[in-house]
Write a protein that holds these residues in place. Sequence first.
Motif, mmCIF file in Angstrom:
data_model
loop_
_atom_site.group_PDB
_atom_site.id
_atom_site.type_symbol
_atom_site.label_atom_id
_atom_site.label_comp_id
_atom_site.label_asym_id
_atom_site.label_seq_id
_atom_site.Cartn_x
_atom_site.Cartn_y
_atom_site.Cartn_z
ATOM 1 N N ARG A 189 0.840 -1.203 0.000
ATOM 2 C CA ARG A 189 0.000 0.000 0.000
ATOM 3 C C ARG A 189 0.874 1.251 0.000
ATOM 4 N NH1 ARG A 189 -5.083 0.690 4.174
ATOM 5 N NH2 ARG A 189 -6.026 2.560 3.225
ATOM 6 N N LEU A 190 1.942 1.229 0.759
ATOM 7 C CA LEU A 190 2.878 2.355 0.779
ATOM 8 C C LEU A 190 3.573 2.509 -0.569
ATOM 9 C CD1 LEU A 190 4.403 1.786 4.315
ATOM 10 C CD2 LEU A 190 3.142 3.830 3.606
ATOM 11 N N ILE A 191 3.978 1.390 -1.157
ATOM 12 C CA ILE A 191 4.662 1.439 -2.450
ATOM 13 C C ILE A 191 3.743 2.010 -3.520
ATOM 14 C CG2 ILE A 191 5.661 0.011 -4.284
ATOM 15 C CD1 ILE A 191 6.623 -1.875 -1.963
ATOM 16 N N GLU A 192 2.497 1.579 -3.528
ATOM 17 C CA GLU A 192 1.540 2.083 -4.519
ATOM 18 C C GLU A 192 1.331 3.582 -4.366
ATOM 19 O OE1 GLU A 192 0.022 0.696 -7.161
ATOM 20 O OE2 GLU A 192 1.380 -0.987 -6.760
ATOM 21 N N ALA A 193 1.353 4.062 -3.135
ATOM 22 C CA ALA A 193 1.153 5.491 -2.874
ATOM 23 C C ALA A 193 2.451 6.281 -2.983
ATOM 24 C CB ALA A 193 0.545 5.686 -1.488
ATOM 25 N N ASP A 194 3.576 5.595 -3.266
ATOM 26 C CA ASP A 194 4.896 6.231 -3.389
ATOM 27 C C ASP A 194 5.270 6.971 -2.100
ATOM 28 O OD1 ASP A 194 7.264 6.728 -4.623
ATOM 29 O OD2 ASP A 194 6.554 8.384 -5.862
ATOM 30 N N ARG A 195 5.007 6.298 -0.962
ATOM 31 C CA ARG A 195 5.348 6.862 0.341
ATOM 32 C C ARG A 195 6.297 5.919 1.072
ATOM 33 N NH1 ARG A 195 0.393 7.293 3.757
ATOM 34 N NH2 ARG A 195 -0.599 5.838 2.342
ATOM 35 N N GLU A 196 7.313 6.495 1.738
ATOM 36 C CA GLU A 196 8.284 5.700 2.498
ATOM 37 C C GLU A 196 8.769 4.519 1.653
ATOM 38 O OE1 GLU A 196 9.639 6.450 5.226
ATOM 39 O OE2 GLU A 196 8.350 8.010 6.064
ATOM 40 N N ILE A 197 9.164 4.826 0.437
ATOM 41 C CA ILE A 197 9.488 3.784 -0.545
ATOM 42 C C ILE A 197 10.596 2.853 -0.046
ATOM 43 C CG2 ILE A 197 10.600 3.439 -2.779
ATOM 44 C CD1 ILE A 197 7.664 3.914 -2.995
ATOM 45 N N ALA A 198 11.666 3.407 0.484
ATOM 46 C CA ALA A 198 12.803 2.578 0.897
ATOM 47 C C ALA A 198 12.398 1.620 2.011
ATOM 48 C CB ALA A 198 13.966 3.464 1.352
ATOM 49 N N ARG A 199 11.735 2.133 3.027
ATOM 50 C CA ARG A 199 11.331 1.279 4.145
ATOM 51 C C ARG A 199 10.296 0.245 3.701
ATOM 52 N NH1 ARG A 199 12.475 6.213 6.164
ATOM 53 N NH2 ARG A 199 13.772 6.313 8.041
ATOM 54 N N ALA A 200 9.426 0.652 2.786
ATOM 55 C CA ALA A 200 8.396 -0.274 2.334
ATOM 56 C C ALA A 200 8.983 -1.418 1.514
ATOM 57 C CB ALA A 200 7.347 0.482 1.523
ATOM 58 N N TRP A 201 9.878 -1.102 0.576
ATOM 59 C CA TRP A 201 10.496 -2.170 -0.217
ATOM 60 C C TRP A 201 11.332 -3.092 0.667
ATOM 61 C CZ3 TRP A 201 8.788 -3.818 -4.492
ATOM 62 C CH2 TRP A 201 8.329 -2.987 -5.520
ATOM 63 N N PHE A 202 12.102 -2.495 1.577
ATOM 64 C CA PHE A 202 12.928 -3.327 2.449
ATOM 65 C C PHE A 202 12.064 -4.225 3.322
ATOM 66 C CE2 PHE A 202 15.037 -4.154 6.502
ATOM 67 C CZ PHE A 202 16.172 -4.816 6.055
ATOM 68 N N GLY A 203 11.020 -3.644 3.910
ATOM 69 C CA GLY A 203 10.141 -4.447 4.759
ATOM 70 C C GLY A 203 9.471 -5.566 4.000
ATOM 71 N N LEU A 204 9.025 -5.282 2.766
ATOM 72 C CA LEU A 204 8.354 -6.302 1.966
ATOM 73 C C LEU A 204 9.281 -7.466 1.662
ATOM 74 C CD1 LEU A 204 5.840 -7.153 0.344
ATOM 75 C CD2 LEU A 204 6.794 -5.895 -1.612
ATOM 76 N N LEU A 205 10.506 -7.182 1.204
ATOM 77 C CA LEU A 205 11.438 -8.271 0.868
ATOM 78 C C LEU A 205 11.995 -8.943 2.117
ATOM 79 C CD1 LEU A 205 12.191 -9.127 -2.056
ATOM 80 C CD2 LEU A 205 11.157 -6.859 -1.904
ATOM 81 N N ASP A 206 12.040 -8.207 3.238
ATOM 82 C CA ASP A 206 12.557 -8.791 4.476
ATOM 83 C C ASP A 206 11.562 -9.761 5.107
ATOM 84 O OD1 ASP A 206 14.875 -8.851 6.191
ATOM 85 O OD2 ASP A 206 13.685 -7.843 7.727
#
Length: 540
Positions: A189-206
């Motif tokens: 949801r964060l990635i789609e909204a282009d918010r907190e991109i780095a933390r969101a991608w890292f959290g998703l893959l982690d």
Amino acid sequence: MKPRTVTTVADKAAAAELRRRLRGLTPPQAEMMRQVMRLQAAGDTLMAGQWLLQLAREAPDHPEVLLWQGLRRVEAREWPEAVAFLQRAAEAEPASCKHWCLLGHAQGEAGDGPAALQSLRRAAARARSGAEWIKLSAECDRQGFYDDALQAVEAQLRLEGASSVGLLQRAPCHKALGHSEAAAADYRRLIEADREIARAWFGLLDLKTVALDASERLRLQSHAQRPGLPAPERQMIDFALGKALEDAGEHAAALAVFNRANASVRASQPWDGAAFARHIADLQAVFQAGPPAQAQPQGEEIIFLVGLPRSGSTLVEQVLASHSQVEGASELPYLGQVIEAESRRRGMAFPAWVGRADAHDWSRLGQDYLRASARWRQSRPKATDKLPDNWKFVGAVCAMLPQARVIDCRRDPLETAWSCYKQLFAPGLANFSYDFDSLGQYGRACEALGDLFARRFPSQVRVQPYEALVAQPEAQIRELLGFCGLPFEEGCLSFHTAQRAIRTPSALQVRQPMVKTSNPAALYGELLAPLREALQAARP
């Protein structure tokens, strides 16, 4: 001409709230309290303490004076005293979410888990703002009250909508509780909204169990190419991208991204290999000279899991925590705190004082640990403590708690080192892991010291190979339980179904049935020759 001062609505509200809090103090006393606040904010804790001491003499029962005396004890880590002051402050301001939350924090640090949970739930009953709910969720999360942490952040999200801070707080709560799809949905949801991109991608893959589709992978690569990203954000995106590329079988590209990510972290978090080597040499010298004096018989209720990160300790803990007599307490800070407190008391670093400690000293230290960790044995008689870095303290454990058991978790050195190299740890937590040479040095030291402790304390220390557990689960689990003084239970074979919160990178992986896993590092072939050489060079 003086610059015009702009007073906002928020400023006026804050001033009114401060006047309310200081009500009941005389004007000079109120000014003294403001002075305490100003000095504390400026970092002058000594003068702030002097003013507060005067206030405590003049207005010892005032809620704000009690609060600040409690905060001073929190800062000094004097937990029983902090609890005493904050308890009185909370009772004097019973409608304050902040006071009850602070009290819950101090009670948790003092080792009184049930009282901490009760205070945090009182705080929840009084929370009104999004900021209060987030602070409360973070405190519940920190203390391991994951259901309460989730409820608090969901209250914040209902109040303020899909805020970035709320989604970033909720996703790890979902992960800890095994809600993999819900955690992934928050990050996406964060990635789609282009918010907190780095933390969101890292959290998703982690999450470790989520695979990206081709379009998501392209989007991640696009984000990794954005110019001007701060170094910490670029590091998070690169570690996520490396994982995505590895999952897609693009090993050469994955290695290049991981190398770039690790080089960036290494530049900001250097590893002092020489200081580490000296410390390990001191440990070996102390414990090769012979076992220290031992405490009175105590500690049978504790099972320590130690070793390198990513070596299978979470899997071993999940097996043990599936037993009806064992609470899985995860990574506890108490052992290091007890050792550090003793080092301060003696004025010398561990292990310099080990030879001077007698049986009475070790008994006292063991009791300190048991008191600090008691909350984890409220419902079951035994508990695990799986902080990996405790491998340096195993000799002290065997002296402090002669009846405790220590499981030294081992995994293939290449697979362990490569798994560490792919993981972005919390700042300062594992600085050795961002370079092949330091990985070799650290891993070899951990193994050598573990072998020493296993020889010195054979009845207390068991080396548990990950590969053996995976290849022969029932036989190994029976041996493991027997070593820990536990009767065999069938439920330990279906450990992945155990309902418990887990807060480590492997939280979702260990909720899956045990299988003979592949060897990710082996898939890189000669690409990882430099890592193999570094590991070999570290061996005598």
